[in-house]
Design a protein around this motif. Structure first.
Motif, short mmCIF file in Angstrom:
data_model
loop_
_atom_site.label_atom_id
_atom_site.label_comp_id
_atom_site.label_asym_id
_atom_site.label_seq_id
_atom_site.Cartn_x
_atom_site.Cartn_y
_atom_site.Cartn_z
N VAL A 12 33.38 -50.05 -6.12
CA VAL A 12 33.75 -50.12 -6.91
C VAL A 12 32.93 -50.47 -8.86
O VAL A 12 33.00 -49.70 -9.25
CB VAL A 12 35.72 -50.92 -7.49
N GLY A 13 32.47 -50.85 -8.79
CA GLY A 13 31.51 -51.36 -9.54
C GLY A 13 29.89 -51.10 -9.64
O GLY A 13 29.92 -50.41 -10.24
N LEU A 14 29.91 -50.17 -8.47
CA LEU A 14 28.46 -49.36 -8.11
C LEU A 14 29.46 -48.38 -9.11
O LEU A 14 28.58 -47.45 -9.51
CB LEU A 14 27.74 -49.04 -7.23
N PHE A 15 30.35 -47.24 -8.49
CA PHE A 15 31.04 -46.46 -8.66
C PHE A 15 31.27 -46.51 -10.16
O PHE A 15 30.97 -45.23 -11.36
CB PHE A 15 32.42 -45.73 -8.42
N ASN A 16 31.75 -47.31 -10.85
CA ASN A 16 32.12 -47.51 -12.62
C ASN A 16 30.43 -47.55 -13.49
O ASN A 16 30.37 -47.45 -14.21
CB ASN A 16 33.15 -48.70 -12.66
N VAL A 17 29.85 -48.60 -12.38
CA VAL A 17 28.19 -48.53 -13.54
C VAL A 17 27.65 -47.17 -13.63
O VAL A 17 26.99 -46.34 -14.16
CB VAL A 17 27.23 -49.58 -12.45
N ALA A 18 27.53 -46.47 -12.38
CA ALA A 18 27.22 -44.68 -11.95
C ALA A 18 27.88 -43.61 -13.44
O ALA A 18 27.04 -43.15 -14.03
CB ALA A 18 27.45 -44.31 -11.05
N VAL A 19 29.16 -43.49 -13.80
CA VAL A 19 29.97 -42.97 -14.74
C VAL A 19 29.59 -43.28 -15.85
O VAL A 19 29.27 -42.56 -16.98
CB VAL A 19 31.52 -43.75 -15.13
N GLY A 20 29.80 -45.21 -16.38
CA GLY A 20 28.87 -45.49 -17.61
C GLY A 20 27.76 -44.92 -17.60
O GLY A 20 27.26 -44.58 -18.75
N GLY A 59 32.37 -52.10 -14.65
CA GLY A 59 31.71 -51.69 -13.70
C GLY A 59 30.45 -53.55 -12.94
O GLY A 59 30.30 -53.86 -11.77
N LEU A 60 30.24 -54.15 -14.46
CA LEU A 60 29.36 -54.80 -13.99
C LEU A 60 29.99 -56.50 -14.20
O LEU A 60 29.63 -56.78 -13.33
CB LEU A 60 28.27 -55.47 -15.08
N PHE A 61 30.94 -56.40 -14.56
CA PHE A 61 31.78 -57.92 -13.74
C PHE A 61 32.63 -57.51 -12.87
O PHE A 61 32.57 -58.05 -11.66
CB PHE A 61 33.45 -57.61 -14.96
N ALA A 62 32.61 -55.84 -11.79
CA ALA A 62 33.35 -56.36 -10.30
C ALA A 62 32.09 -56.32 -9.70
O ALA A 62 32.20 -57.33 -8.92
CB ALA A 62 34.01 -53.84 -10.42
N LEU A 63 30.97 -55.91 -10.42
CA LEU A 63 29.85 -56.26 -9.72
C LEU A 63 29.80 -57.94 -9.35
O LEU A 63 29.32 -58.34 -8.78
CB LEU A 63 28.33 -55.67 -9.79
N LEU A 64 29.99 -58.43 -10.43
CA LEU A 64 29.61 -59.95 -10.68
C LEU A 64 30.70 -60.49 -9.80
O LEU A 64 30.58 -61.81 -8.69
CB LEU A 64 29.53 -60.05 -11.98
N PRO A 71 36.97 -64.63 -7.82
CA PRO A 71 38.16 -63.74 -8.13
C PRO A 71 38.31 -63.71 -9.98
O PRO A 71 38.34 -62.56 -10.60
CB PRO A 71 39.20 -64.42 -7.94
N SER A 72 37.57 -64.51 -10.31
CA SER A 72 37.66 -64.91 -12.31
C SER A 72 37.03 -63.76 -13.45
O SER A 72 37.52 -62.55 -13.68
CB SER A 72 36.74 -66.09 -13.06
N PRO A 73 35.33 -62.90 -12.67
CA PRO A 73 35.64 -61.35 -13.21
C PRO A 73 35.99 -60.83 -13.15
O PRO A 73 36.03 -59.38 -13.44
CB PRO A 73 33.53 -60.98 -12.29
N LEU A 74 37.23 -60.58 -12.18
CA LEU A 74 37.44 -59.14 -11.41
C LEU A 74 39.05 -59.03 -12.76
O LEU A 74 39.34 -57.96 -12.72
CB LEU A 74 38.16 -59.36 -10.21
N LEU A 78 39.97 -55.25 -14.16
CA LEU A 78 41.51 -54.82 -13.40
C LEU A 78 42.28 -55.25 -14.82
O LEU A 78 42.74 -53.61 -15.33
CB LEU A 78 42.56 -56.35 -13.57
N LEU A 79 42.07 -55.62 -16.60
CA LEU A 79 42.90 -55.43 -17.56
C LEU A 79 42.30 -54.02 -18.14
O LEU A 79 43.55 -53.24 -18.60
CB LEU A 79 42.25 -56.56 -18.50
N LEU A 80 41.06 -53.58 -17.89
CA LEU A 80 40.49 -52.02 -18.19
C LEU A 80 41.52 -51.30 -17.78
O LEU A 80 41.60 -50.52 -18.53
CB LEU A 80 39.40 -52.28 -17.85
N LEU A 81 41.00 -51.39 -16.32
CA LEU A 81 41.60 -50.19 -15.70
C LEU A 81 43.37 -49.96 -15.87
O LEU A 81 44.66 -49.09 -15.77
CB LEU A 81 41.48 -50.54 -14.14
N ALA A 82 44.27 -51.90 -15.64
CA ALA A 82 46.00 -51.26 -16.37
C ALA A 82 45.83 -50.46 -17.69
O ALA A 82 46.60 -49.87 -17.62
CB ALA A 82 45.91 -52.39 -15.74
N ILE A 83 45.26 -51.01 -18.55
CA ILE A 83 45.44 -50.26 -20.14
C ILE A 83 45.12 -48.52 -20.41
O ILE A 83 45.76 -48.22 -20.50
CB ILE A 83 44.28 -50.80 -20.67
#
Length: 131
Positions: A12-20, A59-64, A71-74, A78-83
């Motif tokens: 999930v993190g890598l996918f988002n980093v790639a899009v970014g 993506g970077l926080f998911a990777l972290l 669980p904290s960096p997630l 989560l907040l970005l995607l929920a918004i």
């Protein structure tokens, strides 16, 4: 189980980093993929700045979280995607629907579910280590 979830959250993190990174390096190509059309150089700059920030930070926080089994960096992705999902839902209500409206919502909902799973699994793994 923890290793599998770490790998999934990592993807999930890598996918988002790639899009970014794609937005950062070639916003004109990425715009149409997201139904966006920039207005001149300022429009390209906005897409380059805002969309790359959204996807890279999430993506970077998911990777972290995946790397640290934390669980904290997630909470950040989560907040970005929920918004984002809330905004899309609000748009459906206020602006109507199009056949292209649902696939991105599905992707966001799946990533939210995976990140929630990651939070749960990582929290349990941390509790087990604390004992």
């Amino acid at each position: 189980m923890t290793l599998i979830v770490r790998l999934i959250i990592g993807l999930v993190g890598l996918f988002n980093v790639a899009v970014g990174l794609m937005f950062l390096l070639n916003p004109a190509r990425m715009g149409p993929e997201f139904a966006l059309s920039p207005l001149g150089s300022q429009g390209l700059a906005t897409m380059r700045a805002d969309f790359s920030a959204f996807f890279l930070v999430g993506g970077l926080f998911a990777l972290l979280g995946a790397i640290r089994t934390d669980p904290s960096p997630l909470k950040v992705p989560l907040l970005l995607l929920a918004i984002a999902l809330f905004g899309r839902t609000l748009s459906l209500i206020l602006d109507g629907t199009a056949p292209t409206a649902y696939p991105p919502m599905l992707v966001e909902a799946v990533m939210i579910a995976l990140l929630l799973l990651g939070q749960w699994v990582f929290a349990r793994a941390r509790q087990s280590k604390a004992r």
